[in-house]
Design an enzyme around this catalytic site. Structure first.
Site, PDB file in Angstrom:
ATOM      1  N   SER A 175      18.500  30.683  16.086  1.00 39.48           N
ATOM      2  CA  SER A 175      17.996  29.255  16.383  1.00 39.48           C
ATOM      3  C   SER A 175      16.407  28.840  17.124  1.00 39.48           C
ATOM      4  CB  SER A 175      19.225  28.327  17.075  1.00 39.48           C
ATOM      5  OG  SER A 175      19.504  28.906  18.100  1.00 39.48           O
ATOM      6  N   HIS A 203      21.641  27.402  10.606  1.00 43.05           N
ATOM      7  CA  HIS A 203      20.212  27.286  10.306  1.00 43.05           C
ATOM      8  C   HIS A 203      19.851  27.641   9.223  1.00 43.05           C
ATOM      9  CE1 HIS A 203      19.600  25.569  14.610  1.00 43.05           C
ATOM     10  NE2 HIS A 203      20.409  26.322  14.779  1.00 43.05           N
ATOM     11  N   LYS A 235      22.881  19.647  10.537  1.00 38.08           N
ATOM     12  CA  LYS A 235      21.745  20.107  10.590  1.00 38.08           C
ATOM     13  C   LYS A 235      21.002  19.790   9.061  1.00 38.08           C
ATOM     14  CE  LYS A 235      22.128  23.650  14.327  1.00 38.08           C
ATOM     15  NZ  LYS A 235      23.517  23.007  14.515  1.00 38.08           N
TER      16      LYS A 235
END
Length: 391
Positions: A175, A203, A235
């Site tokens: 990240s 991610h 996300k």
């Protein structure tokens, strides 16, 4: 009594003090932060779905039918049809046998790791793993051995000298650095040494791989290769919550043992249906991912020409290495004065001497937005060589 005020002052003096911004309105490239209009390049909304009309409509339509609150834990009376549907969709999307819907990525990592390893076992963790993985390792009470970042040879050596139950855990995309773990090599080493591999693809999910199925799918790795896959939904998916996917027997085991799943109220079921709508957008989002990739490539080329030090990342996470805490804060503040929001990341989130600006790009950004960022970086690059900045 501990002098908390003094500790806070020390953090300020060291350039480590953190503050919150108050955001008004929806999450999108142009934010109202503390009443000021800013073009944001620090969100994890990688596909621009946090404010997508289809997701909002799905949530709005679900609320009258199934209500708002989850009301109870999944093991009492909180496991709704909507949760079950989302779990089936996530399992199918990731190519796994089964899936569980957790409230947050932090809770997923802590629950999974502490359930699958305990006293007498050994966990092998990449040195740059996320805080939630680190805390899950601590909570497990297993012995924890950290291996050098992405160093498969180092991991193989310490696996070879360890007996008993072994769990290897890594981020898929890291990240703060934006690099991708050597997952194919890790899977092989785990097979060779009888270790269970856990990958947190927070991610990578939605961004990498065919139809956005993530960093594991990008390499064609199966459930046998990576038995436990974790992903977050706040996300690229633009909603909230997290999931764990893998063999049905392990998902059943987690239902019995994962404390962060057992002892918490289920997420709002309407939110689960909104996430199903988001999965449709992700699956058919190749155009978004292509646009995002064009932004990434252009940013890397132009930032390098400007003299900024980048890390070897091909993902939307594009750190600009500054190293000094105060210097990173000064550059972030200068960019904000230009109308661009990029936050400074400092220890302990990153190693000492590793302060940086974490630029994140989104499919919701236009090339005109990127023009604004690059102009601001050009206007502020003189700060790279200043040694007299103060926090």
């Amino acid at each position: 009594m501990r002098d908390f005020a003094s500790e806070l002052e020390q953090r300020k003096q060291a350039g480590l003090y953190r503050t919150r911004r108050q955001i008004s309105g929806p999450q999108q490239p142009v934010l109202i932060a503390d009443g000021k209009r800013l073009l944001s390049f620090c969100s994890n909304d990688y596909l621009g779905l946090a404010n997508h009309p289809s997701n909002i409509e799905a949530l709005r339509n679900a609320l009258p039918e199934i209500g708002l609150g989850g009301a109870a834990s999944h093991l009492v009376c909180g496991h709704h049809d909507a949760h079950h549907l989302l779990e089936e969709r996530l399992a199918a999307f990731t190519g796994r046998s089964s899936a569980l819907f957790f409230s947050t990525g932090y809770m997923a990592n802590m629950g999974v790791i502490s359930a699958l390893a305990g006293r007498g076992d050994t966990i092998f963790s990449d040195r740059l793993n996320h805080a939630s993985i680190i805390d899950g390792c601590v909570l497990s009470r297993a012995k924890v051995r950290r291996y050098a970042h992405g160093d498969v040879s180092s991991l193989a050596a310490i696996l070879a000298e360890t007996s008993g139950h072994k769990l290897v855990v890594t981020d898929g995309v890291f990240s703060m650095d934006g690099d991708v773990a050597p997952l194919k090599e890790l899977a092989q080493v785990c097979r060779d040494h009888g270790a269970l591999l856990v990958v947190d693809d927070a991610h990578g999910f939605g961004i990498l791989g065919p139809h956005g199925r993530g960093s594991v799918a990008e390499l064609g790795l199966s459930e046998e290769d990576v038995p436990i896959l974790i992903g977050t939904l706040g996300k690229a998916a633009g909603t909230s919550g997290a999931f764990v996917a893998g063999p049905a027997v392990l998902m059943d085991y987690l239902v019995q043992k994962a404390r962060t799943y057992i002892y918490t109220t289920a997420m709002p079921p309407a939110l689960a249906l909104a996430t199903c709508a988001s999965l449709d957008l992700i699956e058919h989002g190749d155009e978004r991912r292509t646009h995002l990739q064009s932004l990434i490539e252009r940013f890397r080329q132009e930032a390098t020409v400007l003299g900024y030090e980048l890390m070897p990342s091909r993902t939307p996470v594009q750190p600009i290495m500054i190293r000094g805490n105060r210097e990173a804060l000064a550059l972030s503040q200068a960019l904000e004065e230009c109308g661009v929001l990029v936050t400074a990341i400092r220890p302990p989130t990153v190693p000492e001497g590793g302060a940086r600006l974490r630029v994140t790009l989104s499919a919701a950004h236009s090339h005109g937005d990127l023009n604004c960022l690059m102009q601001a970086l050009s206007d502020c690059r003189h700060l790279l060589h200043r040694k007299d900045v103060v926090s």
